[in-house]
Design a protein around this motif. Structure first.
Motif, PDB file in Angstrom:
ATOM      1  N   LEU A   1      60.153  84.557  -4.366  1.00 22.30           N
ATOM      2  CA  LEU A   1      60.927  85.024  -5.529  1.00 22.30           C
ATOM      3  C   LEU A   1      60.002  85.476  -6.656  1.00 22.30           C
ATOM      4  CD1 LEU A   1      63.758  85.353  -6.781  1.00 22.30           C
ATOM      5  CD2 LEU A   1      63.543  83.010  -7.638  1.00 22.30           C
ATOM      6  N   ALA A   2      58.928  84.724  -6.882  1.00 19.65           N
ATOM      7  CA  ALA A   2      57.973  85.079  -7.941  1.00 19.65           C
ATOM      8  C   ALA A   2      57.332  86.431  -7.671  1.00 19.65           C
ATOM      9  CB  ALA A   2      56.900  83.996  -8.056  1.00 19.65           C
ATOM     10  N   ILE A   3      56.989  86.698  -6.411  1.00 20.10           N
ATOM     11  CA  ILE A   3      56.387  87.994  -6.046  1.00 20.10           C
ATOM     12  C   ILE A   3      57.400  89.117  -6.244  1.00 20.10           C
ATOM     13  CG2 ILE A   3      55.533  89.367  -4.092  1.00 20.10           C
ATOM     14  CD1 ILE A   3      54.206  86.685  -3.106  1.00 20.10           C
ATOM     15  N   ARG A   4      58.651  88.870  -5.825  1.00 21.62           N
ATOM     16  CA  ARG A   4      59.700  89.891  -5.997  1.00 21.62           C
ATOM     17  C   ARG A   4      59.939  90.169  -7.485  1.00 21.62           C
ATOM     18  NH1 ARG A   4      58.120  90.057  -1.817  1.00 21.62           N
ATOM     19  NH2 ARG A   4      59.127  89.940   0.219  1.00 21.62           N
ATOM     20  N   CYS A   5      59.833  89.107  -8.308  1.00 16.89           N
ATOM     21  CA  CYS A   5      60.080  89.251  -9.757  1.00 16.89           C
ATOM     22  C   CYS A   5      58.972  90.032 -10.473  1.00 16.89           C
ATOM     23  CB  CYS A   5      60.258  87.885 -10.404  1.00 16.89           C
ATOM     24  SG  CYS A   5      61.853  87.147 -10.014  1.00 16.89           S
ATOM     25  N   LEU A   6      57.885  90.300  -9.765  1.00 12.69           N
ATOM     26  CA  LEU A   6      56.878  91.195 -10.350  1.00 12.69           C
ATOM     27  C   LEU A   6      57.484  92.571 -10.585  1.00 12.69           C
ATOM     28  CD1 LEU A   6      53.714  90.363  -8.207  1.00 12.69           C
ATOM     29  CD2 LEU A   6      54.019  89.896 -10.641  1.00 12.69           C
ATOM     30  N   PHE A   7      58.396  92.986  -9.692  1.00 13.30           N
ATOM     31  CA  PHE A   7      58.964  94.329  -9.754  1.00 13.30           C
ATOM     32  C   PHE A   7      60.455  94.369 -10.087  1.00 13.30           C
ATOM     33  CE2 PHE A   7      55.292  94.589  -6.969  1.00 13.30           C
ATOM     34  CZ  PHE A   7      54.629  95.672  -7.503  1.00 13.30           C
ATOM     35  N   ARG A   8      61.177  93.362  -9.676  1.00 10.91           N
ATOM     36  CA  ARG A   8      62.636  93.422  -9.803  1.00 10.91           C
ATOM     37  C   ARG A   8      63.149  92.368 -10.763  1.00 10.91           C
ATOM     38  NH1 ARG A   8      64.868  96.236  -5.041  1.00 10.91           N
ATOM     39  NH2 ARG A   8      63.094  97.044  -3.913  1.00 10.91           N
ATOM     40  N   PRO A   9      64.214  92.690 -11.459  1.00 11.13           N
ATOM     41  CA  PRO A   9      64.949  93.968 -11.449  1.00 11.13           C
ATOM     42  C   PRO A   9      64.176  95.056 -12.208  1.00 11.13           C
ATOM     43  CG  PRO A   9      65.933  92.440 -13.013  1.00 11.13           C
ATOM     44  CD  PRO A   9      64.840  91.697 -12.323  1.00 11.13           C
ATOM     45  N   TYR A  10      64.374  96.303 -11.767  1.00 11.07           N
ATOM     46  CA  TYR A  10      63.697  97.434 -12.416  1.00 11.07           C
ATOM     47  C   TYR A  10      64.190  97.622 -13.848  1.00 11.07           C
ATOM     48  CZ  TYR A  10      62.350  98.770  -7.637  1.00 11.07           C
ATOM     49  OH  TYR A  10      61.837  98.785  -6.364  1.00 11.07           O
ATOM     50  N   GLU A  11      65.502  97.525 -13.996  1.00  7.74           N
ATOM     51  CA  GLU A  11      66.117  97.715 -15.317  1.00  7.74           C
ATOM     52  C   GLU A  11      66.442  96.360 -15.938  1.00  7.74           C
ATOM     53  OE1 GLU A  11      66.275 100.704 -16.596  1.00  7.74           O
ATOM     54  OE2 GLU A  11      65.649 101.689 -14.731  1.00  7.74           O
ATOM     55  N   LYS A  12      66.550  96.339 -17.276  1.00  8.75           N
ATOM     56  CA  LYS A  12      66.876  95.096 -17.979  1.00  8.75           C
ATOM     57  C   LYS A  12      68.285  94.641 -17.624  1.00  8.75           C
ATOM     58  CE  LYS A  12      63.907  96.001 -21.948  1.00  8.75           C
ATOM     59  NZ  LYS A  12      63.826  96.322 -23.365  1.00  8.75           N
ATOM     60  N   ILE A  13      68.402  93.345 -17.383  1.00  9.46           N
ATOM     61  CA  ILE A  13      69.714  92.740 -17.125  1.00  9.46           C
ATOM     62  C   ILE A  13      69.939  91.655 -18.175  1.00  9.46           C
ATOM     63  CG2 ILE A  13      71.074  91.339 -15.529  1.00  9.46           C
ATOM     64  CD1 ILE A  13      69.592  92.720 -13.223  1.00  9.46           C
TER      65      ILE A  13
END
Length: 198
Positions: free
Chosen positions: A23-35
């Motif tokens: 999850l930490a690795i994925r959170c480097l890039f995602r989400p692309y846009e602000k949520i």
């Protein structure tokens, strides 16, 4: 029953460690846009700091790796003087022959010969003057840092993600496995603590 509980703790801890790193690795890039989630705003680290990262990469590359003088040295070298001299000589010959077409060929030949001798004599200085002028123009008009920065900013976030994941896939996979190992180790410690102290 106790063994099953211990194994359960170890496996759950290992999975938590693994998926936390994934999850930490994925959170480097995602989400692309602000949520937005109430008062909290979530966005991937790289999308959030893309402009800042682009600026820092531009500074590092322009100052440490590729400097303007390196590029200028590749664009205009002393070897180009031969082409410069040949270009000037051919231009002079073409102009002289065109403008003196009414004269006999022998006189035209002498004019071209004398002018070429002059070019041969003056071309090193003329080339150096031209080279210096061109280099100054390039320095004034080209800012490597800005070019690199703009190019990075133009990159699509998906392209950056794919590129990073391709280049660092082994290292990122090792981080995920390390999360699993650390989770298992913590699970073993928790199991031992619960077994002997509780």
């Amino acid at each position: 029953m106790e063994t099953t509980r211990i194994l359960f703790i170890i496996i759950i801890s290992g999975l938590i460690g693994y998926f936390t790193n994934v999850l930490a690795i994925r959170c480097l890039f995602r989400p692309y846009e602000k949520i937005k989630f109430g008062p909290f705003i979530f966005q991937g680290l790289i999308p959030k700091r893309k402009d800042e990262i682009a600026e820092q990469i531009g500074i590092i590359v322009a100052k440490e790796f590729v400097q303007e003088d390196d590029i200028i040295g590749q664009l205009i070298s002393q070897d180009d003087e031969i082409y410069f001299r040949s270009f000037v000589s051919d231009k002079i010959k073409s102009i002289v022959l065109e403008k003196t077409s009414f004269l006999p060929e022998s006189i035209q030949f002498q004019l071209v010969k004398r002018l070429n001798e002059k070019v041969e004599k003056e071309s090193p200085k003329a080339f150096n003057d031209f080279k210096e002028l061109a280099e100054n123009q390039i320095r004034e008009k080209i800012d490597l840092q800005v070019i690199i920065e703009e190019k990075i900013k133009e990159l699509d976030l998906k392209e950056i993600e794919v590129l990073v994941l391709q280049v660092a896939s082994n290292e990122l996979k090792a981080i995920e496995i390390l999360g699993l190992i650390m989770g298992l180790a913590i699970g073993i410690i928790q199991a031992l603590v619960s077994l002997y102290l509780l």
